[in-house]
Design a protein around this motif. Sequence first.
Motif, PDB file in Angstrom:
ATOM      1  N   THR A 258      -0.065  29.153  10.465  1.00 33.57           N
ATOM      2  CA  THR A 258      -0.862  30.107  11.234  1.00 33.57           C
ATOM      3  C   THR A 258      -0.816  29.702  12.705  1.00 33.57           C
ATOM      4  O   THR A 258      -0.571  28.544  13.038  1.00 33.57           O
ATOM      5  CB  THR A 258      -2.331  30.144  10.764  1.00 33.57           C
ATOM      6  OG1 THR A 258      -2.974  28.913  11.113  1.00 33.57           O
ATOM      7  CG2 THR A 258      -2.421  30.368   9.262  1.00 33.57           C
ATOM      8  N   GLY A 259      -1.041  30.672  13.579  1.00 35.49           N
ATOM      9  CA  GLY A 259      -0.974  30.368  15.014  1.00 35.49           C
ATOM     10  C   GLY A 259       0.440  30.073  15.477  1.00 35.49           C
ATOM     11  O   GLY A 259       0.646  29.343  16.450  1.00 35.49           O
ATOM     12  N   ALA A 260       1.428  30.646  14.799  1.00 33.63           N
ATOM     13  CA  ALA A 260       2.831  30.337  15.096  1.00 33.63           C
ATOM     14  C   ALA A 260       3.300  30.881  16.434  1.00 33.63           C
ATOM     15  O   ALA A 260       4.381  30.514  16.905  1.00 33.63           O
ATOM     16  CB  ALA A 260       3.731  30.864  13.981  1.00 33.63           C
ATOM     17  N   THR A 261       2.508  31.754  17.058  1.00 37.29           N
ATOM     18  CA  THR A 261       2.877  32.257  18.383  1.00 37.29           C
ATOM     19  C   THR A 261       2.351  31.352  19.494  1.00 37.29           C
ATOM     20  O   THR A 261       2.700  31.531  20.659  1.00 37.29           O
ATOM     21  CB  THR A 261       2.319  33.675  18.605  1.00 37.29           C
ATOM     22  OG1 THR A 261       0.889  33.644  18.463  1.00 37.29           O
ATOM     23  CG2 THR A 261       2.905  34.663  17.609  1.00 37.29           C
ATOM     24  N   GLY A 262       1.497  30.382  19.146  1.00 40.60           N
ATOM     25  CA  GLY A 262       0.891  29.514  20.141  1.00 40.60           C
ATOM     26  C   GLY A 262       1.763  28.328  20.503  1.00 40.60           C
ATOM     27  O   GLY A 262       2.842  28.122  19.935  1.00 40.60           O
ATOM     28  N   LEU A 263       1.290  27.541  21.441  1.00 37.91           N
ATOM     29  CA  LEU A 263       2.046  26.396  21.952  1.00 37.91           C
ATOM     30  C   LEU A 263       2.399  25.416  20.836  1.00 37.91           C
ATOM     31  O   LEU A 263       3.564  25.043  20.665  1.00 37.91           O
ATOM     32  CB  LEU A 263       1.236  25.694  23.045  1.00 37.91           C
ATOM     33  CG  LEU A 263       1.840  24.422  23.649  1.00 37.91           C
ATOM     34  CD1 LEU A 263       3.171  24.717  24.322  1.00 37.91           C
ATOM     35  CD2 LEU A 263       0.864  23.790  24.634  1.00 37.91           C
ATOM     36  N   LEU A 264       1.405  24.983  20.070  1.00 38.05           N
ATOM     37  CA  LEU A 264       1.671  24.059  18.971  1.00 38.05           C
ATOM     38  C   LEU A 264       2.413  24.758  17.843  1.00 38.05           C
ATOM     39  O   LEU A 264       3.346  24.191  17.258  1.00 38.05           O
ATOM     40  CB  LEU A 264       0.359  23.459  18.453  1.00 38.05           C
ATOM     41  CG  LEU A 264       0.481  22.550  17.231  1.00 38.05           C
ATOM     42  CD1 LEU A 264       1.428  21.383  17.489  1.00 38.05           C
ATOM     43  CD2 LEU A 264      -0.900  22.052  16.797  1.00 38.05           C
ATOM     44  N   GLY A 265       2.013  25.978  17.531  1.00 39.31           N
ATOM     45  CA  GLY A 265       2.652  26.708  16.431  1.00 39.31           C
ATOM     46  C   GLY A 265       4.143  26.878  16.626  1.00 39.31           C
ATOM     47  O   GLY A 265       4.930  26.716  15.679  1.00 39.31           O
ATOM     48  N   ARG A 266       4.567  27.187  17.842  1.00 44.08           N
ATOM     49  CA  ARG A 266       6.005  27.357  18.103  1.00 44.08           C
ATOM     50  C   ARG A 266       6.754  26.051  17.877  1.00 44.08           C
ATOM     51  O   ARG A 266       7.867  26.036  17.343  1.00 44.08           O
ATOM     52  CB  ARG A 266       6.219  27.858  19.533  1.00 44.08           C
ATOM     53  CG  ARG A 266       5.631  29.234  19.807  1.00 44.08           C
ATOM     54  CD  ARG A 266       6.169  29.831  21.099  1.00 44.08           C
ATOM     55  NE  ARG A 266       5.967  28.987  22.262  1.00 44.08           N
ATOM     56  CZ  ARG A 266       4.877  29.005  23.043  1.00 44.08           C
ATOM     57  NH1 ARG A 266       3.885  29.833  22.758  1.00 44.08           N
ATOM     58  NH2 ARG A 266       4.772  28.206  24.098  1.00 44.08           N
ATOM     59  N   ALA A 267       6.146  24.938  18.297  1.00 42.49           N
ATOM     60  CA  ALA A 267       6.783  23.635  18.093  1.00 42.49           C
ATOM     61  C   ALA A 267       6.875  23.308  16.611  1.00 42.49           C
ATOM     62  O   ALA A 267       7.879  22.755  16.140  1.00 42.49           O
ATOM     63  CB  ALA A 267       6.005  22.555  18.836  1.00 42.49           C
ATOM     64  N   LEU A 268       5.841  23.633  15.856  1.00 47.64           N
ATOM     65  CA  LEU A 268       5.859  23.399  14.417  1.00 47.64           C
ATOM     66  C   LEU A 268       6.990  24.176  13.746  1.00 47.64           C
ATOM     67  O   LEU A 268       7.728  23.633  12.916  1.00 47.64           O
ATOM     68  CB  LEU A 268       4.516  23.796  13.803  1.00 47.64           C
ATOM     69  CG  LEU A 268       3.326  22.884  14.127  1.00 47.64           C
ATOM     70  CD1 LEU A 268       2.014  23.559  13.745  1.00 47.64           C
ATOM     71  CD2 LEU A 268       3.466  21.546  13.398  1.00 47.64           C
TER      72      LEU A 268
END
Length: 291
Positions: A7-17
């Motif tokens: 979840t939150g894959a559009t965010g800063l951490l989410g994209r890195a994950l």
Amino acid sequence: MQTIAITGATGLLGRALVKVLEKQHTIIGCGFRRAAPPLVSLDLSDQQAVNAFLDQYAPDVLIHAAAERKPDVCETDHTQTLALNVAASEHLATQCSQRGIRLFFISTDYVFDGTQPPYTEQAHTNPLNFYGQSKQQAEQAVLSSDPSHSVIRVPVLYGDVEYLAESAVTVIAEQLKLNAKSAHDDWAIRFPTHVEDIALTLADLVALPAEKLGGIYHVSDNQAMTKYQMARTIAPLLGLDGEQLIAVPEPTQSAARPHNCALQDTRLHLLGITHQREFGAAIAAVLARHE
């Protein structure tokens, strides 16, 4: 290879994950307003939609990185903060437990009051602002629903931002560009950590047997810096004179901030998991993309 939902894959951490984990796993990234294929649009406040998503994709692991993370926003909108940071997290935890899905919940160093660092994973929590309070409540809900779930506490993050204001670290560069003689907090001690190092740590944890997981993990770099010190590091990268910057020796934000929430990564150390990088070189690489 496992199937991992984020979840939150559009965010800063989410994209890195997504970027790190997709090298070895099947990834289903979720977002809401900014989600575009191949990401799945998912409203975490819609419990039926969440249940349907989990049933359709049946992930082995879910990393819950979506949150309202700005303390000043949380302070002014308690209802939305509780809905996303607490209620959605609690529902995900319960549903994952029922389906045998391993959950990793991203939390924050702001669950501590900053008066007695460094903090071990077992240290007493006492958040000073509503953001920290919401994350504290969510941690308790997640671990109460299933002790095999994992809470990942992280400090202030930076990395490959889409725009400089996306991170509380890179926004300093934006402030310097607007005013080369700007003032910066020289009171709160932070530990800026690259999102890719968080993702690499999660990749290592996901690879462990389920019986070795569960409970709280601290993930943090160990380079202590105030925002003023970060600004002094960033200024020459922008061709500016750091000597002109003004140090502010007391907190200035509307939401209370802890003085020093240093996270002691005891459990990761025992596992031999460590991913860190030198701030000066790392922030230079990030800013080079925004010249």
